[in-house]
Design an enzyme around this catalytic site. Structure first.
Site, PDB file in Angstrom:
ATOM      1  N   ARG A 181      -8.501  -6.978  -8.082  1.00 48.54           N
ATOM      2  CA  ARG A 181      -9.380  -8.287  -8.126  1.00 48.54           C
ATOM      3  C   ARG A 181     -10.931  -7.932  -8.632  1.00 48.54           C
ATOM      4  O   ARG A 181     -11.055  -6.570  -8.761  1.00 48.54           O
ATOM      5  CB  ARG A 181      -9.593  -8.881  -6.897  1.00 48.54           C
ATOM      6  CG  ARG A 181     -10.286  -7.789  -5.769  1.00 48.54           C
ATOM      7  CD  ARG A 181     -10.755  -8.501  -4.404  1.00 48.54           C
ATOM      8  NE  ARG A 181     -11.224  -7.615  -3.643  1.00 48.54           N
ATOM      9  CZ  ARG A 181     -10.844  -6.806  -2.897  1.00 48.54           C
ATOM     10  NH1 ARG A 181      -9.721  -6.439  -2.917  1.00 48.54           N
ATOM     11  NH2 ARG A 181     -11.834  -6.043  -2.110  1.00 48.54           N
ATOM     12  N   LYS A 221      -1.566   2.651   9.168  1.00 46.66           N
ATOM     13  CA  LYS A 221      -1.995   1.653   8.069  1.00 46.66           C
ATOM     14  C   LYS A 221      -0.884   0.693   7.838  1.00 46.66           C
ATOM     15  O   LYS A 221       0.307   1.046   7.879  1.00 46.66           O
ATOM     16  CB  LYS A 221      -2.615   2.170   6.982  1.00 46.66           C
ATOM     17  CG  LYS A 221      -3.747   3.149   7.195  1.00 46.66           C
ATOM     18  CD  LYS A 221      -4.130   3.454   5.592  1.00 46.66           C
ATOM     19  CE  LYS A 221      -5.494   4.430   5.580  1.00 46.66           C
ATOM     20  NZ  LYS A 221      -5.956   4.742   4.225  1.00 46.66           N
ATOM     21  N   LYS A 244       0.968  -1.037  -0.057  1.00 47.66           N
ATOM     22  CA  LYS A 244       0.085  -0.023   0.005  1.00 47.66           C
ATOM     23  C   LYS A 244       0.849   1.281  -0.082  1.00 47.66           C
ATOM     24  O   LYS A 244       0.352   2.247  -0.675  1.00 47.66           O
ATOM     25  CB  LYS A 244      -1.046   0.171   1.282  1.00 47.66           C
ATOM     26  CG  LYS A 244      -1.770  -1.207   1.190  1.00 47.66           C
ATOM     27  CD  LYS A 244      -2.849  -1.513   0.050  1.00 47.66           C
ATOM     28  CE  LYS A 244      -3.162  -2.797   0.098  1.00 47.66           C
ATOM     29  NZ  LYS A 244      -4.239  -2.964  -1.338  1.00 47.66           N
ATOM     30  N   LYS A 274     -18.820  -3.757   3.454  1.00 46.68           N
ATOM     31  CA  LYS A 274     -19.527  -2.743   3.041  1.00 46.68           C
ATOM     32  C   LYS A 274     -21.001  -3.474   3.245  1.00 46.68           C
ATOM     33  O   LYS A 274     -20.903  -4.796   3.232  1.00 46.68           O
ATOM     34  CB  LYS A 274     -19.065  -2.670   1.495  1.00 46.68           C
ATOM     35  CG  LYS A 274     -17.656  -1.962   1.401  1.00 46.68           C
ATOM     36  CD  LYS A 274     -17.199  -2.343   0.003  1.00 46.68           C
ATOM     37  CE  LYS A 274     -15.921  -1.446  -0.165  1.00 46.68           C
ATOM     38  NZ  LYS A 274     -15.201  -1.792  -1.096  1.00 46.68           N
TER      39      LYS A 274
HETATM   40  C1  MV4 Z   1      -8.829   6.069   5.777  1.00 46.88           C
HETATM   41  C2  MV4 Z   1      -9.855   6.688   6.342  1.00 46.88           C
HETATM   42  C3  MV4 Z   1      -9.620   8.021   6.878  1.00 46.88           C
HETATM   43  N1  MV4 Z   1      -8.619   8.636   6.549  1.00 46.88           N
HETATM   44  N2  MV4 Z   1      -7.777   6.599   5.519  1.00 46.88           N
HETATM   45  C4  MV4 Z   1     -11.047   1.925   5.221  1.00 46.88           C
HETATM   46  C5  MV4 Z   1     -10.823   0.864   4.255  1.00 46.88           C
HETATM   47  C6  MV4 Z   1      -9.402   1.016   3.548  1.00 46.88           C
HETATM   48  N3  MV4 Z   1      -9.434   0.835   2.405  1.00 46.88           N
HETATM   49  C7  MV4 Z   1      -9.257   2.474   4.005  1.00 46.88           C
HETATM   50  N4  MV4 Z   1     -10.224   3.001   4.690  1.00 46.88           N
HETATM   51  C8  MV4 Z   1     -10.033   4.196   5.290  1.00 46.88           C
HETATM   52  N5  MV4 Z   1      -9.052   4.964   5.324  1.00 46.88           N
HETATM   53  C9  MV4 Z   1      -7.610   7.832   6.077  1.00 46.88           C
HETATM   54  N6  MV4 Z   1      -6.444   8.446   5.878  1.00 46.88           N
HETATM   55  C10 MV4 Z   1     -11.088   6.040   6.426  1.00 46.88           C
HETATM   56  C11 MV4 Z   1     -11.238   4.985   5.849  1.00 46.88           C
HETATM   57  C12 MV4 Z   1     -12.645   4.198   5.957  1.00 46.88           C
HETATM   58  C13 MV4 Z   1     -13.478   4.197   7.171  1.00 46.88           C
HETATM   59  C14 MV4 Z   1     -12.708   4.364   8.433  1.00 46.88           C
HETATM   60  C15 MV4 Z   1     -13.531   4.061   9.714  1.00 46.88           C
HETATM   61  C16 MV4 Z   1     -14.770   3.491   9.795  1.00 46.88           C
HETATM   62  C17 MV4 Z   1     -15.252   3.236   8.354  1.00 46.88           C
HETATM   63  C18 MV4 Z   1     -14.655   3.466   7.138  1.00 46.88           C
HETATM   64  C19 MV4 Z   1     -15.228   3.099   5.738  1.00 46.88           C
HETATM   65  C20 MV4 Z   1     -14.573   3.164   4.725  1.00 46.88           C
HETATM   66  C21 MV4 Z   1     -13.262   3.964   4.729  1.00 46.88           C
END
Ligand code: MV4
Length: 446
Positions: free
Chosen positions: A291, A158, A116, A237
């Protein structure tokens, strides 16, 4: 085109791939675990091969078992579906080393976007906006503190090999950052065998919007519009829709162009998704999913393009049949994921025998499901058992149609989240399209 492929997956996506192959005159060999033995969808393939016991590690995640099945079945290619081995570069490499086409991008591309921090660098190199954060993985605590002070709290830690929200940790101050960094590293090591992490500014209430891309082996890439996936619970989701009710036309256009640019930058071919966060009228790249995704039918409904057939065509070396300007975007589509979960027990998985199965139907309704009366939902896998989709001219008509479809639907013998979907579809904020990634948690805690 391929003559015969192996489907290295189960349930609804295995059935979805079988259906696409039938229409393309491709023979199908589906693998199954002992927990899935006897499932009705297996009868629709030309051949079904048992690859091991219920636990995924010994069946759907077992590379030797799947490669042996592919060798015995004498297939040209493997379709990995989603989850399991779908983004495993090592599996793709072994398939190709055995002269079996892996239906997905190149091994190098899977590896590159699977890292990532690397994907983030590729986005920066392509001139695509990313969330402020570290340049690559963070080394020392001192380096992490410097990044946090530069971008400001809150920050999000992350995992470099993570994705899909697993192993993320928010920090609001220096002490939490140092503590969470250690926890995040050990969690990442345990979950992904890679302790490296990177840091981003934490956006508190963004929308999660992703662009579907499709590329061929000659380097042509197009996008098929966006899906808004902000209705999530614990990074699962629940509802996806297209077009996003939040994105103005100029942003939609820029996001599509950005996704295609990134795909070209990494030499992407096959179907894929570029994920963005959208907040305050700006969008930020977060990751690439190499994917086909669960929610791909949302895009199929608005574009009329069969993404599984397109995956098979480009994997077999055929060029994309269409230019970007020839992609139609018509009406509005919504998908509700129906899970075997018990709403009384905090949505814990609720496996068991389906005694009654009455899917909705009628105009503009599509149901992707492997369920049948008497089907036993095994306890070993993801709890999703059906996807209910609707398509209509406008969002208002689509939401109304989805309410009607959910009200028609009956699943007996197991607990499901149907009630939650009926509730969301009647929520005033959802009806107005006003929701962020916080929506579902707020609804459930109210
Ligand atoms: C984030 C974020 C806020 N700030 N990155 C969640 C899944 C992954 N693919 C990336 N995600 C997120 N990244 C930053 N810098 C918020 C999400 C996020 C999320 C976070 C908390 C609760 C629900 C969420 C749903 C979609 C994305």
């Amino acid at each position: 085109m391929f003559n015969r492929i192996l489907i290295a997956n189960r349930g609804e996506i295995a059935l979805r791939v079988i259906r696409a192959c039938r229409e393309l005159n491709i023979e199908t060999v589906v693998v199954y675990s002992k927990a899935d033995a006897g499932a009705a969808y297996l009868e629709l393939a030309d051949e079904a091969i048992c690859i091991g016991p219920g636990p995924s590690a010994k069946s759907y995640l077992s590379i030797p078992s799947i490669i042996s099945a592919a060798e015995i079945a004498n297939v040209d290619a493997v379709h990995p579906g989603y989850g399991f081995l779908s983004e495993n570069a090592h599996f793709a490499e072994i398939c190709r080393a055995n002269n079996i086409e892996f239906i997905g991008p190149d091994v190098e591309t899977i590896r590159r976007v699977g890292d990532k921090a690397e994907a983030r660098s590729a986005a920066v190199a392509a001139g695509i906006p990313v969330v402020e954060g570290s340049k690559g993985p963070v080394g020392t605590d001192q380096e992490a503190l410097e990044v946090a002070h530069r971008v400001g709290y809150p920050v999000l830690i992350k995992a470099v090999s993570g994705g899909g929200g697993r192993g993320m940790r928010v920090a609001h101050n220096d002490m939490a950052l140092i503590n969470n960094l250690a926890t995040a590293r050990s969690e990442a090591e345990a979950s992904f065998g890679d302790a490296s992490v990177y840091i981003e500014k934490y956006l508190e209430a963004p929308r999660h919007v992703e662009i579907q891309i499709l590329g061929d082996r000659r380097g042509d890439v197009i996008h098929l519009g966006e899906r808004d996936c902000s209705v999530q619970r614990r990074h699962q989701k629940l509802i996806e829709e297209s077009p996003s009710p939040a994105i103005p036309p100029d942003i939609r256009k820029k996001m599509g162009i950005a996704a295609v640019k990134l795909a070209r930058q990494v030499g992407y071919h096959g179907a894929g998704t570029v994920e963005f966060l959208y907040e305050g009228k700006r969008f930020y790249f977060i990751e690439v999913n190499a994917r086909i995704q669960v929610e791909h039918p949302v895009t199929e409904l608005v574009t009329g393009i069969d993404l599984i057939k397109e995956q098979l065509r480009v994997a077999a070396g055929e060029p994309l049949g269409r230019k970007q300007g020839q992609i139609p975007f018509r009406g509005h589509a919504i998908e509700c994921r129906i899970n075997a979960e018990d709403p009384e027990r905090g949505f814990a998985p609720s496996p068991g025998v389906v005694t009654h199965w009455q899917p909705p139907g009628g105009p503009g309704v599509r149901v992707d499901s492997h369920l049948a009366p008497g089907y036993r939902v095994p306890p070993n896998y993801d709890s999703m058992v059906a996807k209910v989709l609707v398509h209509a001219d406008t969002r208002a008509e689509a939401t109304s149609r989805m309410r009607r479809a959910l009200d028609e639907m009956r699943v007996g013998g197991i607990q499901t989240n149907l009630g939650l979907h009926r509730r969301i579809l009647r929520n005033a904020y959802f009806e107005r399209g006003e929701y962020t990634t916080r929506f579902l948690d707020e609804l459930l805690s109210a």
